[in-house]
Design a protein around this motif. Structure first.
Motif, short mmCIF file in Angstrom:
data_model
loop_
_atom_site.label_atom_id
_atom_site.label_comp_id
_atom_site.label_asym_id
_atom_site.label_seq_id
_atom_site.Cartn_x
_atom_site.Cartn_y
_atom_site.Cartn_z
N ARG B 158 9.22 -8.38 -6.87
CA ARG B 158 7.86 -8.44 -6.34
C ARG B 158 7.05 -7.18 -6.62
O ARG B 158 5.93 -7.24 -7.13
N ASN B 159 7.65 -6.03 -6.31
CA ASN B 159 6.92 -4.77 -6.48
C ASN B 159 6.61 -4.49 -7.94
O ASN B 159 5.54 -3.99 -8.26
N THR B 160 7.57 -4.82 -8.84
CA THR B 160 7.31 -4.60 -10.26
C THR B 160 6.20 -5.52 -10.73
O THR B 160 5.30 -5.11 -11.48
N GLU B 162 3.76 -6.77 -8.98
CA GLU B 162 2.52 -6.20 -8.43
C GLU B 162 2.04 -5.06 -9.33
O GLU B 162 0.88 -4.99 -9.70
N GLY B 197 4.80 1.94 -9.22
CA GLY B 197 5.04 0.72 -8.44
C GLY B 197 6.51 0.36 -8.42
O GLY B 197 7.05 -0.04 -7.38
N THR B 200 8.27 2.71 -6.11
CA THR B 200 8.02 2.35 -4.71
C THR B 200 8.95 1.21 -4.30
O THR B 200 9.55 1.23 -3.22
N GLY B 201 9.09 0.20 -5.17
CA GLY B 201 9.99 -0.91 -4.87
C GLY B 201 11.41 -0.44 -4.68
O GLY B 201 12.11 -0.86 -3.76
N THR B 278 7.13 6.37 0.66
CA THR B 278 6.43 5.23 0.05
C THR B 278 4.93 5.33 0.31
O THR B 278 4.13 5.05 -0.56
N THR B 282 2.34 5.32 -2.76
CA THR B 282 1.33 4.29 -2.96
C THR B 282 -0.07 4.90 -2.96
O THR B 282 -0.94 4.47 -3.68
#
Lengths: 314, 299
Positions: B158-160, B162, B197, B200-201, B278, B282
């Motif tokens: 999901r994070n990648t 995004e 990103g 962060t994931g 995080t 972000t």
């Protein structure tokens, strides 16, 4: 000048390069398909492990039986009370958690000044990060004694009540209600914030008060997002195991507020380590029941999201 | 006399009640968070000292530290991420850059969604039977790490995804336009731009792993010893190893509440740190905000 033969040239198109390209594309495809493979494998294993006991003991006997004596000489494997506990426990947790979460989301998105949101939002986000064992520990040492006091007040002088020392359904419900808060707050807040400003402006211009606008315009407009929040909350509550293992009392009973109860999840946690044979198979059947619940929740969720997307397109 | 004038504010008693309820609920939420954190710190901070962090449970030496569990947690984090990060990033690249919309993409997205909804206890049961029994890995750190791979895969994907979506299309067409091949473009343009990103994931995934317990209790087991040699440090991967959460759970069931609170403080410190990290990342690397900042500067 010598012609560069560096393979880093992005202009040339050697055979090796097209091969690399093809391999890269293949590898990414495999990574993508991995999620499908994982879900298929998990589903297959849950069915293979959990279904045989249904045949051996009988579907009705397991799902509708109320006596759980897996290690007795004449064992009986009724899990109806366990299923009911999970359903009722989850429902009660929603009854407490959803209003608090929704109103907090309203506070964050509609009422509070921006500066306050900047402080409050990060604090509330911490809830999602706290490990479930920590919730269990706090529940055990803070809520259990409180519940015990409540129990003593309610059942004062009762001779038929089975004393639980505070480890009861109500305690587990409170812990679950707290644990679904971050999910409910986060998703509802994003849903509320996604409602176009024009809606609010129009309503206010027509003379509605701020509160009327929130409850008659903004909330209905965000309903599919809020429904998503509730369904995700259901998933979180019904699947939670470690936090409520400690506080629910853990004996198989009808799910009444002051009864010591066992959930689908806690049944697995508490007996898996020493179970064997048919007993172990039935524990996997419990897992299968939980898995079935989760799959239904997932389907409902994708239905809601699809509908929400369609409504947004209109 | 006109009573319906819009200039005279009508009183709405129900408004006051609802406003009160909104504030009350917000207060309850804040109180719960602050209450839990303060309570755990007050009861647990006193437990933490150098011996608690550097010794293992041993009745012979009279110590009850958590060094072994700290190490196990680190092992599980590293092994899980080594497997899950490439898989998750690869899946995201496939979904965003290669796949054409259709059945397969819908199936991948649906299953990724499903994976993120499956409760950890189910992952634990599956991991125990599949990795533990079918693949013969038993109760081991590797079994635990493989199980957690499934658990955090959706988070990383999901994070990648995004992050890849925030990379402007002009980057892609620019690279492809001057003749870069697709993989070259992904490697040199997309991945570096999406890196914040992805990181962060990964950090969120670390938080998930640190807090996980139900998926680990039947897969990684509850060993708590430190390896005695360099060889032991490697073979440890195939031995049982309980993380901090598992040790905390076991201490709770033994009614060793003081030690449990000590571990809870360690866990909360890690969680708070990850949360702050995080947030920082972000904010720092938000592509849209970077653009805004640049625009402001150029003005």
């Amino acid at each position: 000048m010598k012609q560069s033969t560096s393979s880093f040239s992005i202009v040339g198109s050697s055979k090796a390069k097209t091969l690399t390209e093809r391999i890269a594309a293949r590898i990414f495809l495999v990574c993508g398909v991995f999620a499908i493979l994982a879900v298929v494998l998990i589903t297959a294993y849950m069915i293979i492990q959990g279904a045989p006991a249904l045949g051996q003991v009988g579907i009705g006997e397991i799902l509708l039986g109320t006596v759980w004596k897996p290690t007795a000489a004449d064992p009986s494997f009724g899990i109806l009370y366990i299923i009911l506990t999970s359903i009722i426990g989850t429902a009660l947790a929603l009854v407490i958690g959803v209003p608090i979460g929704l109103f907090t989301a309203i506070f964050l998105s509609e009422v509070a000044p921006k500066r306050l949101v900047k402080i409050v939002k990060p604090i509330i986000e911490l809830l999602a990060g706290i490990p479930s064992v920590v919730y269990g520990l706090v529940g055990l040492l803070v809520l259990n004694p409180l519940m015990y006091k409540l129990e003593m007040a309610v059942f004062k002088g009762s001779t038929t009540h089975q004393w639980t020392g505070g480890a009861n359904l109500l305690c587990a419900v409170l812990v679950l209600a707290i644990m679904i808060l971050p999910t409910v707050i986060n998703i509802s807040q994003s849903a509320l914030e996604a409602v176009p400003r024009d809606y609010r402006m129009t309503s206010l211009a027509l003379g509605a008060t701020k509160i009327q606008t929130i409850f008659h315009v903004t909330l209905p407009a965000a309903k599919s997002g809020i429904a998503t929040a509730v369904v995700l909350g259901v998933g979180r509550a019904i699947g939670e195991a470690m936090a409520i293992t400690m506080v629910a009392g853990n004996s198989v009973n009808l799910p009444l507020p002051f009864n010591s109860v066992r959930f689908l999840t806690t049944a697995m946690v508490s007996e898996m380590s020493y179970s064997s044979g048919l007993h172990r198979k039935v524990l996997f059947t419990i897992g299968l029941v939980l898995f079935a619940f989760i799959m239904v929740i997932n389907l409902v969720l994708s239905r809601i999201m699809k509908k929400g997307a369609q409504d947004a397109d209109k | 006399m006109q009573t319906n004038s819009i200039y005279i504010k009508k009183k709405h008693p129900s408004d006051a009640v609802l406003t009160g309820l909104i504030y009350l609920c917000a207060l309850i939420s804040i109180f719960i968070v602050v209450g839990i954190i303060v309570y755990v710190f007050v009861r647990g901070v006193g437990q933490i000292d150098w011996t608690f962090l550097t010794t293992v449970k041993s009745s012979k030496n009279g110590t009850y530290g958590i060094a072994g569990n700290l190490l196990n947690t680190l092992y599980i984090i590293i092994i899980t991420l080594l497997i899950a990060t490439p898989l998750g990033v690869g899946a995201a690249i496939y979904l965003n850059e290669y796949a054409k919309p259709g059945r397969l993409v819908r199936a991948i997205e649906f299953t990724t969604e499903t994976l993120s909804g499956i409760p950890s206890i189910i992952f634990g049961m599956f991991g125990m039977v599949f990795f533990g029994t079918t693949l013969g890995l038993g109760y081991s750190i590797l079994t635990g790490a493989l199980t957690l791979t499934l658990l955090i895969l959706p988070l990383i994907t999901r994070n990648t995804q995004e992050a890849l979506r925030t990379v402007p299309d002009s980057y892609r067409s620019g690279a492809l336009g001057i003749g870069a091949t697709k993989w070259y473009m992904i490697r040199t343009i997309l991945l570096p731009s999406a890196m914040p990103g992805i990181i962060t994931g990964v950090i969120l995934a670390i938080g998930r792993i640190v807090g996980e317990s139900a998926a680990l209790i039947f897969t990684a087991g509850s060993g708590y010893f430190l390896p005695k040699s360099i060889g032991g440090a490697f073979s440890k991967i195939l031995e049982s190893g309980g993380t901090l959460t598992i040790e905390m759970y076991l201490r709770m069931t033994n009614a060793e509440y003081d030690a449990a609170f000590g571990i809870a403080v360690v866990l909360l410190v890690i969680v708070l740190f990850i949360n702050a990290l995080t947030k920082f990342l972000t904010k720092r690397f938000d592509v849209t905000r970077l653009d805004e900042r640049r625009k402001k500067k150029s003005k």
